[in-house]
Design an enzyme around this catalytic site. Structure first.
Site: not given
Ligand code: UDP
Length: 301
Positions: A25, A88, A91, A134, A148, A175
């Site tokens: 962030g 946490n 809690g 994740y 909880y 992303r």
């Molecule tokens: N993606 C892509 N090029 C990039 C980044 C992501 O083609 O530079 C693709 C990635 O492989 C996935 C989709 O875009 O299929 C969405 O990826 P992102 O990382 O945004 O989030 P996700 O939905 O996978 O958590």
């Protein structure tokens, strides 16, 4: 998301405490709130014991790396914040008699075998794959939150967030949307992973915040999908962004598909409609324009 939620609650008249270890962030997103009397910021990692003085009505647990490149780089922190961090904050909620909403994710469905995904689908997750850190942290988070609720009668809410975008995303977030926009704005190749036939469904941040706000106020404790059901392939999405930036000299280039990358993703939002009366309002063209304006400014400054 944290800064947008802070804005919303602050504007509704709440006294807001933001807490973040700033791993992914940025303080610049809340700079406008910092001088406000009814906004406080604690620089703290919720994976460690959390202490807050005074009363709390609500806790919203959104702490976690959320971009695949971040949680691949920080797998242990990701697992800790979804598990220890959740424990946490549950809690803390119990101690303060507060209602807690936890941010889950469409990743609990893994690489889904059904499309669209509704909340009753159990998912298809590879626990030891690179995304497992994740996905499993968030699945544990849901399990712990339900425990909880069941054992301590805690007031809990679980939102399953699908792909969300908007101003304040980092240009280098990794992303698809920030990657494509920053590449198009700087005339670099647009990196589509795989053949780009995988799909996603993108929700504008203001719609997401509205859905979360409504869920928190509701009395519904089972998970609720919040996302925009308009599905698009990643290749089409790249072309859509290129069209928005006609001056760009970028070309599309294809890279390897990351391991376990979900092939399809689209929320079934029947439950959100029925329980919260919520549907997304901002269409992609409008949302992408607002986000592009933000990124253009970021690049200029
Ligand atoms: N993606 C892509 N090029 C990039 C980044 C992501 O083609 O530079 C693709 C990635 O492989 C996935 C989709 O875009 O299929 C969405 O990826 P992102 O990382 O945004 O989030 P996700 O939905 O996978 O958590």
């Amino acid at each position: 998301m944290g800064s947008h939620l802070s804005d919303r609650f602050f504007n509704e008249g709440y006294h807001v405490i933001g807490m973040d270890n700033l791993l992914t962030g940025s303080l610049s997103n809340i700079a406008h709130l910092m001088s406000e009397k009814y906004f406080e910021f604690y620089h703290h990692d919720v994976s460690k014991f959390v202490h807050v003085t005074g009363e709390l009505d609500y806790i919203l647990h959104f702490a976690s790396p959320a971009s695949p490149i971040d949680y691949l780089k920080m797998p242990i922190q990701t697992l800790k914040v979804g598990s220890l961090g959740t424990h946490n904050l549950l809690g803390l909620a119990r101690q303060k008699n507060a209602r807690i909403l936890v941010a889950s994710t469409s990743e609990v469905y893994g690489d889904p075998e059904v499309n669209p995904q509704n909340e009753d689908y159990w998912g298809n997750v590879n626990p030891i794959g690179p995304r497992g850190v994740y996905d499993e942290a968030k699945r544990f988070q849901e399990a712990m939150t339900m425990a909880y609720h069941n054992v301590h009668n805690l007031e809990t809410r679980i939102v399953r967030i699908f792909n969300t975008y908007g101003p304040r995303m980092r240009l280098n977030d990794g992303r698809a949307l920030p990657a494509f926009m920053s590449q198009a704005l700087t005339n670099e190749d647009i990196t589509v992973f795989g053949d780009g036939s995988q799909t996603r469904s993108f929700c504008f941040v203001d719609d997401m915040v509205e859905g979360i706000f409504r869920l928190l106020q509701s009395d519904y404790y089972l998970p609720v999908n919040i996302g925009n059901p308009e599905e698009i392939s990643i290749l089409e999405f790249a072309n859509e962004i290129l069209k928005l930036i006609p001056e760009s000299k970028s070309k599309i280039t294809f890279k390897d598909l990351p391991a376990d990358d979900p092939k399809l993703r689209r929320p079934d939002i029947t439950r959100a409609k029925e329980v919260l009366g919520w549907t997304p309002k901002v269409d992609r063209t409008e949302g992408l324009r607002m986000t592009l304006d933000y990124f253009k400014n970021q690049i200029k400054n």
